[in-house]
Design a protein around this motif. Structure first.
Motif, PDB file in Angstrom:
ATOM      1  N   PHE A 152      75.005  82.182  21.520  1.00  0.00           N
ATOM      2  CA  PHE A 152      75.332  82.896  20.288  1.00  0.00           C
ATOM      3  C   PHE A 152      74.247  83.941  20.033  1.00  0.00           C
ATOM      4  O   PHE A 152      73.137  83.857  20.583  1.00  0.00           O
ATOM      5  CB  PHE A 152      75.462  81.943  19.096  1.00  0.00           C
ATOM      6  N   LYS A 153      74.580  84.906  19.214  1.00  0.00           N
ATOM      7  CA  LYS A 153      73.636  85.970  18.918  1.00  0.00           C
ATOM      8  C   LYS A 153      72.426  85.399  18.187  1.00  0.00           C
ATOM      9  O   LYS A 153      72.559  84.788  17.118  1.00  0.00           O
ATOM     10  CB  LYS A 153      74.302  87.049  18.056  1.00  0.00           C
ATOM     11  N   GLY A 154      71.250  85.546  18.778  1.00  0.00           N
ATOM     12  CA  GLY A 154      70.024  85.035  18.183  1.00  0.00           C
ATOM     13  C   GLY A 154      69.555  83.722  18.784  1.00  0.00           C
ATOM     14  O   GLY A 154      68.518  83.186  18.368  1.00  0.00           O
ATOM     15  N   ILE A 155      70.266  83.180  19.778  1.00  0.00           N
ATOM     16  CA  ILE A 155      69.857  81.904  20.357  1.00  0.00           C
ATOM     17  C   ILE A 155      68.497  82.013  21.029  1.00  0.00           C
ATOM     18  O   ILE A 155      67.760  81.026  21.164  1.00  0.00           O
ATOM     19  CB  ILE A 155      70.926  81.384  21.359  1.00  0.00           C
ATOM     20  N   GLU A 156      68.150  83.224  21.446  1.00  0.00           N
ATOM     21  CA  GLU A 156      66.873  83.414  22.138  1.00  0.00           C
ATOM     22  C   GLU A 156      65.671  83.154  21.230  1.00  0.00           C
ATOM     23  O   GLU A 156      64.538  83.012  21.710  1.00  0.00           O
ATOM     24  CB  GLU A 156      66.794  84.827  22.736  1.00  0.00           C
ATOM     25  N   THR A 157      65.896  83.061  19.928  1.00  0.00           N
ATOM     26  CA  THR A 157      64.792  82.786  19.002  1.00  0.00           C
ATOM     27  C   THR A 157      64.478  81.292  18.914  1.00  0.00           C
ATOM     28  O   THR A 157      63.511  80.910  18.251  1.00  0.00           O
ATOM     29  CB  THR A 157      65.112  83.331  17.600  1.00  0.00           C
ATOM     30  N   PHE A 158      65.291  80.461  19.562  1.00  0.00           N
ATOM     31  CA  PHE A 158      65.093  79.013  19.548  1.00  0.00           C
ATOM     32  C   PHE A 158      64.590  78.534  20.908  1.00  0.00           C
ATOM     33  O   PHE A 158      64.731  79.224  21.919  1.00  0.00           O
ATOM     34  CB  PHE A 158      66.415  78.298  19.211  1.00  0.00           C
ATOM     35  N   ASN A 159      64.026  77.348  20.915  1.00  0.00           N
ATOM     36  CA  ASN A 159      63.625  76.706  22.157  1.00  0.00           C
ATOM     37  C   ASN A 159      64.873  76.055  22.773  1.00  0.00           C
ATOM     38  O   ASN A 159      65.414  75.097  22.218  1.00  0.00           O
ATOM     39  CB  ASN A 159      62.554  75.645  21.886  1.00  0.00           C
ATOM     40  N   VAL A 160      65.355  76.599  23.873  1.00  0.00           N
ATOM     41  CA  VAL A 160      66.602  76.144  24.479  1.00  0.00           C
ATOM     42  C   VAL A 160      66.314  75.486  25.822  1.00  0.00           C
ATOM     43  O   VAL A 160      65.555  76.007  26.641  1.00  0.00           O
ATOM     44  CB  VAL A 160      67.583  77.322  24.681  1.00  0.00           C
ATOM     45  N   ASN A 161      66.932  74.321  26.042  1.00  0.00           N
ATOM     46  CA  ASN A 161      66.829  73.644  27.328  1.00  0.00           C
ATOM     47  C   ASN A 161      68.232  73.451  27.891  1.00  0.00           C
ATOM     48  O   ASN A 161      69.078  72.839  27.239  1.00  0.00           O
ATOM     49  CB  ASN A 161      66.141  72.282  27.180  1.00  0.00           C
TER      50      ASN A 161
END
Length: 490
Positions: A164-173
């Protein structure tokens, strides 16, 4: 969805069809949370899954008939396109994110449901709009967002990772979730087993109906049509699990016949063997059944010999399948049984164990014994870390869709076959390492015979395998059924 369905908290297609409890999906979410916690995965994290979208037919404004993405369906039971779902690992709380439609959407697609109505429809309290995912995630403050990314070992394609737009601002695994959820899908809950029993019963009844309407002069697609009509009209199954295979005569030796280039369009002839591989799908849950029989309802001696060889292989596996047994070993058992009977029938000569090593079995059955089944007809979890790897360099065995050790609550197909495929027979007869096992004159008699496959859907229990398929199987049962005699067990 009708108010009655919402009130009962089930998904169904109306009176007479099976009600799929929304508790089924709640149970799956709980299983996932428990699995992640047991492996110390995801404390303070949120699982995020993205559902499927409508797919346009090429460049047109029409779409293919929608079917939900299977991992998303497993966790949320949502049949609408364009949605997301999230699960808080710590609490197990679920959230769904729905499309926000413009007002004129209702003109074409019906009244737009309010958020609370979505919550009632799918028994999930926290309902948000897709456009608010970033905002909601920021409020929940996850340590990590767990997304799904991994390869399906049957197709070689990757699962759809949520974005989703803005997911890069979270820590994603995107590495921790896939193996856990894929493995959970291998083992069916009681509620899932009930759905599978229903769709298998519907498909079995549809096969039985086709057996009584097939006749020389009809086209194969007319038999396919009878199956589809029964599954939808009686069973409420709007989808099938795969393209129907309605091979007759030589077409029965084409393993995935029925595709766009050969759309079940041959006229059926007197003396043909039919190989009909068809399975309905109900709210994502699959069935997969193959029935083989002569079009006129009476087996010739050659047809009986090949059919009984395959049936004996099927029954050998069915009686041996239980927890702790290797699926690869069962494949070998099926092939051994088949080769023994082909030798007795005068098609082969020599030592059966030597034939196995040489790869003779794969000439007659080039595919694997069967596969896991659930929300996909070739269900996930066949080859995961810490499970037996795909066997290599053994003809036929290397085609297995799984080599796992059987465990309780697995649902699989048992589908041995025997096919007379010109390409493979020609290769074998030219190969001195293989040709010595073949009786060339006997083989030539079976050119254009087609093939036989007997495919049952089975549940592994602590005591062994239970066959969920309900169709005539012995030569005598088939001939009686096709002659119009009823049998109490159906």
């Amino acid at each position: 969805m009708s108010s009655e369905v919402v009130k009962n908290s089930v998904l169904c297609m109306g009176p007479g069809t099976h009600g799929v409890p929304l508790k089924l999906f709640e149970t799956n979410r709980r299983r996932l949370v428990e699995r992640l916690k047991s492996k110390n995965i995801g404390e303070g994290s949120i699982v995020l899954l993205q559902g499927g979208n409508d797919v346009p037919v090429h460049d047109t404004d029409t779409t293919y008939l929608f079917r939900q993405e299977s991992y998303f369906m497993w966790a949320f039971g949502i049949t609408d396109p364009g949605c997301y779902g999230a699960i808080e690992v710590d609490s197990g709380n679920a959230h769904i994110f729905i499309p926000k439609f413009p007002a004129d959407y209702g003109i074409w697609m019906g009244r737009i449901l309010e958020r609370q109505e979505w919550g009632q429809k799918y028994a999930i309290e926290n309902v948000h709009y897709v456009e608010d995912i970033k905002k909601v995630m920021s409020e929940l403050k996850p340590n990590m967002i767990l997304t799904l990314k991994g390869m399906n070992t049957d197709s070689g394609l990757c699962s759809k990772e949520a974005n989703f737009k803005g997911i890069e601002t979270f820590n994603v695994n995107n590495t921790l979730l896939f193996n856990e959820i894929a493995d959970l899908r291998v083992f069916k809950t009681d509620l899932e087993i009930e759905v599978l029993k229903y769709v298998i019963e519907v498909s079995s009844a549809a096969h039985r109906k086709v057996m009584r309407c097939v006749e020389a002069g009809k086209s194969e697609y007319q038999c396919e049509s009878e199956f589809l009509h029964y599954c939808y009209q009686i069973g409420g199954c709007r989808h099938v699990s795969y393209t129907c295979i309605c091979g007759t005569g030589p077409n029965a030796s084409i393993l995935h016949y029925g595709h766009a280039g050969a759309p079940n369009d041959r006229k059926i002839k007197e003396g043909d063997m039919c190989l009909f591989d068809m399975g309905a799908n109900y709210f994502g849950y699959a069935s997969d059944i193959t029935c083989s029989y002569p079009v006129n309802g009476k087996f010739s001696e050659d047809q009986k010999m090949i059919y009984n060889a395959v049936l004996r292989a099927n029954l050998a596996v069915l009686s041996s399948a239980k927890p702790g047994v290797s699926w690869a070993d069962l494949h070998v058992l099926a092939i051994t049984t088949l080769l023994e009977d082909l030798k007795k029938g005068g098609i082969l000569v020599g030592d059966v164990q030597e034939m196995l090593k040489a790869g003779v079995g794969a000439i007659f059955q080039p595919h694997g014994l069967g596969h896991l089944m659930g929300l996909d007809v070739h269900d996930v979890g066949g080859y995961l870390p810490n499970n037996p790897p795909r066997p290599k360099h053994v003809p036929g065995v290397d085609k297995l869709r799984t080599a796992r050790i059987l465990e309780e609550r697995m649902v699989l197909t048992i589908e041995p076959g025997c096919y007379f495929i010109d390409h493979l027979l020609d290769q074998a007869l030219k190969d001195s390492n293989l040709s010595k096992y073949f009786v060339a004159e006997a083989v030539s008699k079976f050119r254009n015979f087609g093939g036989v496959r007997i495919e049952d859907d089975v549940l592994i229990t602590k005591d062994g395998a239970i066959n969920l398929t309900k169709v005539p199987r012995t030569v005598e049962e088939i001939e009686r059924w096709m002659a119009g005699h009823d049998d109490e067990k159906y």
